[in-house]
Structures are given as C-alpha cells and as structure tokens.
Design an enzyme around this catalytic site. Structure first.
Site, PDB file in Angstrom:
ATOM      1  CE  LYS A  13      -1.802  -0.629   4.001  1.00 10.44           C
ATOM      2  NZ  LYS A  13      -0.742  -2.200   4.362  1.00 10.44           N
ATOM      3  NE  ARG A 160       6.841  -0.505  10.238  1.00 13.36           N
ATOM      4  CZ  ARG A 160       5.446  -0.522   9.699  1.00 13.36           C
ATOM      5  NH1 ARG A 160       5.797   0.019   8.116  1.00 13.36           N
ATOM      6  NH2 ARG A 160       4.003  -0.911  10.069  1.00 13.36           N
ATOM      7  NE  ARG A 171       1.948  -4.967  11.213  1.00 13.83           N
ATOM      8  CZ  ARG A 171       2.733  -4.399  10.789  1.00 13.83           C
ATOM      9  NH1 ARG A 171       3.653  -5.241  10.934  1.00 13.83           N
ATOM     10  NH2 ARG A 171       2.253  -3.722   9.833  1.00 13.83           N
TER      11      ARG A 171
HETATM   12  P1  ADP Z   1       1.566  -1.476   7.803  1.00 16.37           P
HETATM   13  O1  ADP Z   1       2.330  -0.495   6.984  1.00 16.37           O
HETATM   14  O2  ADP Z   1       2.281  -2.673   7.547  1.00 16.37           O
HETATM   15  O3  ADP Z   1       0.251  -1.353   6.653  1.00 16.37           O
HETATM   16  P2  ADP Z   1       1.237   0.715   9.025  1.00 16.37           P
HETATM   17  O4  ADP Z   1       2.294   2.119   8.981  1.00 16.37           O
HETATM   18  O5  ADP Z   1       0.231   1.400   8.019  1.00 16.37           O
HETATM   19  O6  ADP Z   1       1.499  -0.984   8.468  1.00 16.37           O
HETATM   20  O7  ADP Z   1       0.234   0.663  10.402  1.00 16.37           O
HETATM   21  C1  ADP Z   1       1.654  -0.418  11.830  1.00 16.37           C
HETATM   22  C2  ADP Z   1       0.901   0.373  12.989  1.00 16.37           C
HETATM   23  O8  ADP Z   1       0.230   1.220  13.189  1.00 16.37           O
HETATM   24  C3  ADP Z   1       0.048  -0.808  12.542  1.00 16.37           C
HETATM   25  O9  ADP Z   1      -0.180  -2.241  12.588  1.00 16.37           O
HETATM   26  C4  ADP Z   1      -1.735   0.032  14.039  1.00 16.37           C
HETATM   27  O10 ADP Z   1      -0.982  -0.479  15.043  1.00 16.37           O
HETATM   28  C5  ADP Z   1      -1.517   1.306  13.549  1.00 16.37           C
HETATM   29  N1  ADP Z   1      -2.150   1.816  12.805  1.00 16.37           N
HETATM   30  C6  ADP Z   1      -1.970   2.823  11.298  1.00 16.37           C
HETATM   31  N2  ADP Z   1      -2.968   2.781  11.690  1.00 16.37           N
HETATM   32  C7  ADP Z   1      -4.661   3.149  11.704  1.00 16.37           C
HETATM   33  C8  ADP Z   1      -5.527   3.170  12.063  1.00 16.37           C
HETATM   34  N3  ADP Z   1      -6.663   3.437  10.518  1.00 16.37           N
HETATM   35  N4  ADP Z   1      -6.062   2.246  12.839  1.00 16.37           N
HETATM   36  C9  ADP Z   1      -5.870   1.571  13.853  1.00 16.37           C
HETATM   37  N5  ADP Z   1      -4.155   1.887  14.471  1.00 16.37           N
HETATM   38  C10 ADP Z   1      -3.477   2.423  12.705  1.00 16.37           C
HETATM   39  P1  ADP Z   2       2.312  -1.949   2.973  1.00 19.18           P
HETATM   40  O1  ADP Z   2       2.020  -0.186   3.020  1.00 19.18           O
HETATM   41  O2  ADP Z   2       0.711  -2.406   2.676  1.00 19.18           O
HETATM   42  O3  ADP Z   2       2.703  -2.334   4.319  1.00 19.18           O
HETATM   43  P2  ADP Z   2       4.908  -1.391   1.868  1.00 19.18           P
HETATM   44  O4  ADP Z   2       4.485  -0.376   0.621  1.00 19.18           O
HETATM   45  O5  ADP Z   2       5.795  -0.956   2.736  1.00 19.18           O
HETATM   46  O6  ADP Z   2       3.479  -2.119   2.394  1.00 19.18           O
HETATM   47  O7  ADP Z   2       5.227  -2.894   1.662  1.00 19.18           O
HETATM   48  C1  ADP Z   2       6.150  -3.670   1.790  1.00 19.18           C
HETATM   49  C2  ADP Z   2       7.583  -4.732   1.301  1.00 19.18           C
HETATM   50  O8  ADP Z   2       7.569  -5.087   0.442  1.00 19.18           O
HETATM   51  C3  ADP Z   2       8.013  -3.862   1.377  1.00 19.18           C
HETATM   52  O9  ADP Z   2      10.132  -3.931   1.817  1.00 19.18           O
HETATM   53  C4  ADP Z   2       8.445  -2.804  -0.059  1.00 19.18           C
HETATM   54  O10 ADP Z   2       9.502  -2.683  -0.502  1.00 19.18           O
HETATM   55  C5  ADP Z   2       8.488  -4.344  -0.331  1.00 19.18           C
HETATM   56  N1  ADP Z   2       7.395  -4.789  -1.868  1.00 19.18           N
HETATM   57  C6  ADP Z   2       6.782  -3.617  -2.200  1.00 19.18           C
HETATM   58  N2  ADP Z   2       5.687  -3.394  -3.292  1.00 19.18           N
HETATM   59  C7  ADP Z   2       6.318  -4.822  -4.141  1.00 19.18           C
HETATM   60  C8  ADP Z   2       5.982  -5.797  -5.281  1.00 19.18           C
HETATM   61  N3  ADP Z   2       5.076  -5.347  -5.583  1.00 19.18           N
HETATM   62  N4  ADP Z   2       6.878  -6.800  -5.157  1.00 19.18           N
HETATM   63  C9  ADP Z   2       7.964  -6.881  -4.194  1.00 19.18           C
HETATM   64  N5  ADP Z   2       8.540  -6.244  -2.910  1.00 19.18           N
HETATM   65  C10 ADP Z   2       6.818  -4.953  -2.654  1.00 19.18           C
END
Ligand code: ADP
Ligand code: ADP
Ligand code: ZN
Length: 213
Positions: A13, A160, A171
């Site tokens: 995302k 992280r 998660r």
């Molecule tokens: P990821 O990119 O792996 O989806 P995020 O950076 O979006 O993770 O979120 C990391 C953590 O921050 C989540 O696991 C949650 O604890 C918190 N968080 C982020 N956005 C929200 C939200 N909209 N509602 C509740 N918790 C959130």
């Molecule tokens: P989210 O915001 O949904 O948690 P991220 O954008 O941080 O996800 O991506 C999670 C991990 O996967 C990161 O290490 C990122 O560099 C990698 N990644 C993102 N898109 C791709 C893809 N299309 N193929 C392989 N790895 C990816």
C-alpha cells in the site's frame, strides 16, 4: 481525487501510495507514518500508539480518527489525497464517509492491493524503513543503492519493531478480523478496485494508473 489504499500489512500500500502521490500531485497520508513520527518525537499520542503498535494491534479509533480528520482538513488536501492505512475499521470508514458527505464530497476509489498471506511474512521480514523520510525498501525486491542507507536522505534504514515475524502473524489476524470487512463495504459503494499485488512494483502501479485514469 480522493483515494483509499486497502490491503494486508505488507501488501505494498505504502509503496504504491507514494507513486500515486508523485504522479497525481496529491499528498500521501499514512496514519502509520504519523504514529511513528509521534513515537520518535516522544509525544503523548506517540506513547499511547506505541502500546498497541508494538503488539500488532490497532490503535483505538478515538485516537486515530482525530489525527486523520485534522490532517485532511489541511490546505494541501483541498484537491485530494491518497490515504494509506486508513480506514482500517468500519467505524473509521463511517466517520470518513460522514465528514466527506458534510462537505458534499466523497472517496473516488478504494484500491485493494491483493497479496495472499503466504507472501506477506516474506515481504515483511525484508522490509527496511527510513524513519526520517518515510521511504521503504525491500532487501531483495527493492534494495537501496547502498545497503542500509536511505537513497532519499542518507539516513540509516531500520527494521520496524512490528515487522518481526511474531508480530506480523498478529497483524494479519487483526487485518482479517477488522480491516478485511472494508472490502465489502467499498464494494457496496461501487468504488472498490482490486489489483494483483504479487506482480512487481511497476506492474502493480501500471494497473492502478489504468484504473485512476
Ligand atoms: P503497514 O504499512 O504494515 O500496513 P502501517 O504503517 O500502516 O503498517 O501501520 C502500522 C501500525 O500502526 C498498525 O499495525 C496499527 O497499530 C497502527 N495504525 C496505523 N493506521 C491505523 C488505523 N487507521 N487504525 C488503527 N491503527 C492504525
Ligand atoms: P504496506 O504499506 O502495505 O505495509 P509496503 O509498501 O511497505 O506495504 O511494502 C511492504 C514490503 O514489500 C516493503 O519492503 C516493500 O519494499 C516491498 N514491496 C512493495 N511492493 C512490492 C512488490 N510489488 N513486489 C515485491 N516487494 C514489494
Ligand atoms: Zn530517508
């Protein structure tokens, strides 16, 4: 244009949201980044959020909704934005919907980046993040030019705390229980678009661009 990114943790995302933000010149708003910035600065919000984030749980809606609404009320959001990691629960989606309706506005697209659970743990264990500028890398798929160093700002990259495998499992369950129902929610509103997130980063982006136009 107002866009929501949906998908499991690690689906890509954030990676896609940044590319969308660049191309369409709209702000990329990540609630996770906002919480991490607050943790780094030791604010009260940061301390509260950390308790939940470290366990892989969602931060309570009361805390999350307020910071999001403040953020989208800022001037740079007038012409749209891409939300990454919000909404994550039905109540969050309802609040956003109500606020936008009040302004005679709406979300245009909910992009669901679809990646099966099996791929997620691998994605997460290779993720490296820059806590200074928010850039994200993957040690195999999307490596920085210089190992361990952010291409953008030269800061050191870190894994992280919540990307350790134990927390990733939590998660994922939280995602299936609390966030996945949003797929039906936005399907019903007829704005859900699903892309195959297992393709490489550029291909996923091309698919998204053909949806957004
Ligand atoms: P990821 O990119 O792996 O989806 P995020 O950076 O979006 O993770 O979120 C990391 C953590 O921050 C989540 O696991 C949650 O604890 C918190 N968080 C982020 N956005 C929200 C939200 N909209 N509602 C509740 N918790 C959130
Ligand atoms: P989210 O915001 O949904 O948690 P991220 O954008 O941080 O996800 O991506 C999670 C991990 O996967 C990161 O290490 C990122 O560099 C990698 N990644 C993102 N898109 C791709 C893809 N299309 N193929 C392989 N790895 C990816
Ligand atoms: Zn950086």
């Amino acid at each position: 244009m107002k866009i929501i990114m949906l998908g499991a943790p690690g689906a890509g995302k954030g990676t896609q949201a940044k590319m969308i933000a660049d191309k369409y010149k709209i702000p990329h708003i990540s609630t996770g980044d906002i919480f991490r910035a607050n943790m780094k600065n030791g604010t009260e919000l940061g301390l509260k959020a950390k308790e939940y984030m470290d366990k892989g749980l969602l931060v309570p809606d009361e805390l999350t909704v307020e910071i999001l609404l403040d953020r989208v009320a800022q001037d740079d959001c007038k012409d749209g934005y891409v939300l990454d990691g919000f909404p994550r629960t039905i109540p969050q989606a309802d609040v956003l919907d109500k606020e936008l309706t009040k302004l005679g506005d709406k979300v245009d697209f909910a992009i669901n980046v679809d990646v099966p659970d099996e791929n997620i743990v691998r994605r997460m264990s290779g993720r490296r993040a820059c806590l200074k500028c928010g850039a994200t890398y993957h040690i195999e798929h999307i490596p920085p030019k210089k190992e361990g160093i952010c291409d953008n700002c030269g800061s050191e990259l870190v894994q992280r705390e919540d990307d350790k495998p134990e927390t990733v499992q939590n998660r994922l369950s939280v995602y299936h229980e609390q966030t996945q129902p949003l797929i039906d929610y936005y399907t019903n509103k007829q704005i859900l678009k699903t892309v195959d997130g297992t393709k490489d980063m550029q291909e996923v982006f091309n698919d998204i661009v053909s949806i957004l136009g």
